[in-house]
Design a protein around this motif. Sequence first.
Motif, PDB file in Angstrom:
ATOM      1  N   THR A   6       6.875   0.877   5.164  1.00  0.00           N
ATOM      2  CA  THR A   6       5.520   1.160   5.773  1.00  0.00           C
ATOM      3  C   THR A   6       4.945  -0.151   6.283  1.00  0.00           C
ATOM      4  N   LYS A  17       0.495   5.525   6.906  1.00  0.00           N
ATOM      5  CA  LYS A  17       0.077   6.283   5.912  1.00  0.00           C
ATOM      6  C   LYS A  17       0.813   7.777   5.681  1.00  0.00           C
ATOM      7  N   HIS A  46       1.646   0.039   6.311  1.00  0.00           N
ATOM      8  CA  HIS A  46      -0.030   0.239   5.689  1.00  0.00           C
ATOM      9  C   HIS A  46      -0.393  -0.989   5.141  1.00  0.00           C
ATOM     10  N   SER A  70      -8.620   4.104   2.073  1.00  0.00           N
ATOM     11  CA  SER A  70      -7.837   3.381   1.530  1.00  0.00           C
ATOM     12  C   SER A  70      -7.849   2.791   0.082  1.00  0.00           C
TER      13      SER A  70
END
Length: 555
Positions: A185, A241, A187, A330
């Motif tokens: 990911t 996400k 993120h 977040s």
Amino acid sequence: MEPPRNLDADNAPSDDEALLDPSEAAEIIADDPDHPMDSDDNDDPPPDGAQEQEEIPLQNDSLAHFDHHTDSIFCITNHPLIPTAVATGGGDDTTYIFSADIPSPVFPPSYESSPSTSRSSIQPIAKLTGHTDSINALAYTLPHGAYLLTGGLDGQLRVHSTTDTSYPLLTTTQEVPEINFLAPTSHPSHPNTFALGASDGSVWVYTIDPLSDPANPLQVLQAYYLHTEACTAGTWTPDGKLLATVSEDGSLYVCDPFGEAAIAGITAPSSSLGSQALVGLTAADQRFAVEDGLFSIAIAPSGAFAAVGGAHGMIRVVGLPRLGTASSTSTSATKSLKGSGAAGKPKGGRQIGGPISTSGSTPGSSSAGQAGVILASLQIQTESIETLSFSSEHSSLLAAGSVDGSVCLFDAAHRFALRRHIKEAHDGYAVVKVAFGSGRSSSSAAATASQAASGTDGRDTKHSSSSRDEEAASWLLTSCGMDGVVRRWDCRGGAGGGAAAAGQQQGLVKEWRGHRGEGEGGGVLGFVMTPLGGATAGQGAVVTAGDDAVSLVFG
């Protein structure tokens, strides 16, 4: 009484009479033992067990090659910040790391006094062993490529540190029978985090954090048991996400591993999904059903929808929830995870739901939007959709590669209308991978990693030269197949896709040959795109994973 005479014997010439007198010969030809005998059996079939010799034209367009594998190369990946650092894994249970940065000679071969007719293989930077079955998945973690992940058909997950050129082993685990894919990911709040899909249908989300717990650097964040058959593919939304996965049971699930959707007030529309998934579609829904399963998935750059491909040329486009970029969301989600310990129709087909938007939502906002709504149902190709790829938002194209050897281009900005059907893209052999871009510059890869680390979206560089390069490259599609050929297509325009159309009419820009193919124990099983250095600096290269156990560098 005298015995009867043999009249034939009486009339037969004597031996002396049968010989030709030398004086009567017009020409005497000397005996040549090396002279070949005349033969008129060229048209006769070869004897039993013998095979006719056939000349096979060989063509190798590669700039360099890597041939240290002893079995098929099943997977390939490259470093996010150093894209010329390539990792390959194969049927020999081994992973190799090598550099595709090809040094260019000062002078061309014609200037050499004794030019060589052969070239040596690229030498490996590192050789990684430890698996007991084929390497089936490889991935570098994001944003900085701190770790290389290897997944095998033995179910092992092995994590290697990239801080040293020997790639030392950090840790290993085995939770599943076979690993089908690894997906890191992007993120910004969850570096070195990735998803794993398994043959038993389970999906795992891990993070690597040796500083917080040196004794247990690999920690499980989530484990999902939603699919009932093998999980075949998975990917993250562009913001890193949400995680979307598909399975041989024909199901699609979109999960919220970091809890950000729940914090934003977005929950699953169906209570049957509980807290496990935000979106869940299965073969029980006849509008979504794809008989014999789903095998590929891609998410649009905007994150607004996902396309899934399966058997019989079926493609479904499904809306996704949109999460905002508020930092509080977040941060809250990050705190909640700390401490976890040790996975159609020609014009686009039937359109369901409201208008399709390819743009992003308002910054900082979150919305369920058209989450779970089937936006399009497509079926142009006749066999399984093995690969899908979205172009950048500059061109809004969806490319689909099929086992029937064709590539289809759909226009996401116009209700997924069919723009082009390249029926003979790979001469009837299965298309294994399609991907947009050219790999011409490493600046975009470095910029992406930098943006992920800082949490920015890079919009301030929209008018930079790298942005213009990306816009131009967004029209270029690269494909590979079991015919052993890599091809590049220009997707601009709306050329029709008849089988009789020439390659140039279909947008063919370039093709590279060098692998065995066409059912001869070869084919290209994957590729990565990377810039070249040396005298070829600024040009894009394609590095392949060959079923013939060779990796080729094309430029």
